[in-house]
Design an enzyme around this catalytic site. Sequence first.
Site, PDB file in Angstrom:
ATOM      1  CG  MET A 165       2.198  74.866 -42.771  1.00 54.53           C
ATOM      2  SD  MET A 165       2.677  76.331 -41.800  1.00 54.53           S
ATOM      3  CE  MET A 165       1.077  76.927 -41.280  1.00 54.53           C
ATOM      4  CE1 TYR A 442      -7.676  78.624 -40.652  1.00 57.52           C
ATOM      5  CE2 TYR A 442      -7.718  76.509 -41.762  1.00 57.52           C
ATOM      6  CZ  TYR A 442      -7.961  77.866 -41.762  1.00 57.52           C
ATOM      7  OH  TYR A 442      -8.485  78.447 -42.892  1.00 57.52           O
ATOM      8  CD  GLU A 443      -1.974  77.761 -40.019  1.00 59.44           C
ATOM      9  OE1 GLU A 443      -0.897  77.661 -39.407  1.00 59.44           O
ATOM     10  OE2 GLU A 443      -2.323  76.988 -40.913  1.00 59.44           O
ATOM     11  N   GLY A 444      -2.801  78.024 -34.746  1.00 57.01           N
ATOM     12  CA  GLY A 444      -2.741  78.482 -33.357  1.00 57.01           C
ATOM     13  C   GLY A 444      -4.087  79.024 -32.949  1.00 57.01           C
TER      14      GLY A 444
END
Length: 596
Positions: A165, A442-444
């Site tokens: 992504m 990461y990923e928020g």
Amino acid sequence: MPQYNPPLRDMQFVMHEVLNIVDELKQCPKHADIDADTINAVLEEGGKFAAEVLAPLNLSGDAEGCALDKTTHEVTPPKGFKEAYAKYVEGGWPALGCDPEYGGQGLPLVVNQSFYEMMNSANQAWTMYPGLSHGAYECLHAHGTPEQQATYLPKLTSGEWTGTMCLTEPHCGTDLGMLRTKAVPQADGTYKITGAKIFISAGEHNMVENIIHLVLARLPDAPEGSKGISLFVVPKFLVNADGSLGPRNGIFCAGLEHKMGIHANSTCQMVLEDAVGTLVGQPNKGLAAMFVMMNAARLGVGNQSLGLTEVAYQNAAAYAKDRIQMRALSGPKAPEKAADPIIVHPDVRKMLLTARAYAEGGRALSTYVAVTLDKALASDDEDERKAADDEVALLTPIIKAFITDNGWIATSHCMQVFGGHGFIHEWGMEQFVRDARINMIYEGTNTIQSLDLLGRKILGDNGAKLKKFGKKIAAFVEEEGTNEAMQEFINPLADLGDKVTKLTTEIGMKAFQNPDEVGAAAVDYLRVVGHLTFAYFWARMAKVALEKQASGDKFYTAKLSTARFYFAKLLPETATLIRTARAGLQPLMEMDEALF
């Protein structure tokens, strides 16, 4: 070199003795034939793959890293990674939880989740190569056109292709409303996409023949902000109508990030120059479609730290039993040796038990959420699907933030157990610490997860989701309230439940006056609620262990000892967190920013 033993006994305990997942899953028509023996057999073989194929590559892969050929833009992973991936595909592992319509095995997601925990323990950097493929699969399965599904899902299911992504850009991370990548419509229905993305995990490698990128970009007439984002599928190689590969697409790796950890994963700077893509979902609705992948990734990141916590604990416990250093303060415990094993020292035990309690508590919570997600996706009861979906939404930020925070604490403790040797690469402990640190980012970031939990998931619906989960805890407390043997677990659980209710109300009232109060309290608040969920599952595990300890199986004795440690030594952290959350905004904001 560190060793790894798959924790199959504890996985089976959580799945079959505490959560009774087979009975839960059988209520879903697609899983009506599932049985414990099948689950156990699959995970036993999965554990062998993790321990025998992936674990031996972890240390060497970290030392070697990835190599980028700047002429061809091709990335070569460390030695052995491509061969390990071929074995992964040969074993049918990519298809474990995928739809049989596209060649999948159709097993529950909870089985895939447990398999991934073991792979993350064995080699997090390697596991990231196929890891995002599941998110790409889920996104296209939910939002792709029939043509996109027919083109990409079978190859993602088989593992012949992998997915990524592409969200973050050099000037924006979580604030995706600022992204600048452009998508221009073409006469044939495709789009030409131009822009730059960074921090793209497994964005380029030579382990598969094609990589499927899910890319966020803006259409020419798109509204400003997050309401103007569209999602596109952009393959590394274009795919012909007959499924064969066509020419190279205009998306390539321009550089590799030089990172603190996960060296063996290719974290790429990706450039798109008139790359051909097709729209996924509706124009300007790309963020909603991408959230399918993002939420899967957030659960996956929690799973990464769970895996690291487990493997760090295993190695630290083995070392503590073997390493001799000083004598116990109460007198020699191994008089035949020159010194006592360090496991006799109270603080060494505290560090080991912290890691163990966080690993086993995290496994219980993650397994529960995975089964709940299975019900959200597969139940034939609309109300049950909605309730399960709400519960997953509530617990996802806790899994991502609380388990990764705990993973950082646990791996650091386990490195400390090794003393000076923990700082040396060959023992593997410092790699676990370095690898664990990215999981909080990461990923928020974990602050973003905390804001999501408190602001959106709890205050956003006036506490409805939290109240529903709280009712489950209250029912368990009521059920065990007269069980004398359970009081050491039930009383602190009930007490914390009451305190969370009061704290939530207090923060909510402050937030009406000043929304920044949410930001001031959110990180501490998430950790308090994280402990509430762990205390609930630890109490449930303790109940089963108490009922079965008479069997003489030392597993239950150890489970009770770990539960008692958690409630005595870790849960009390909530007292400080509640006070700091209540301290509010003023101590953070009163200093003029010029004085920083």
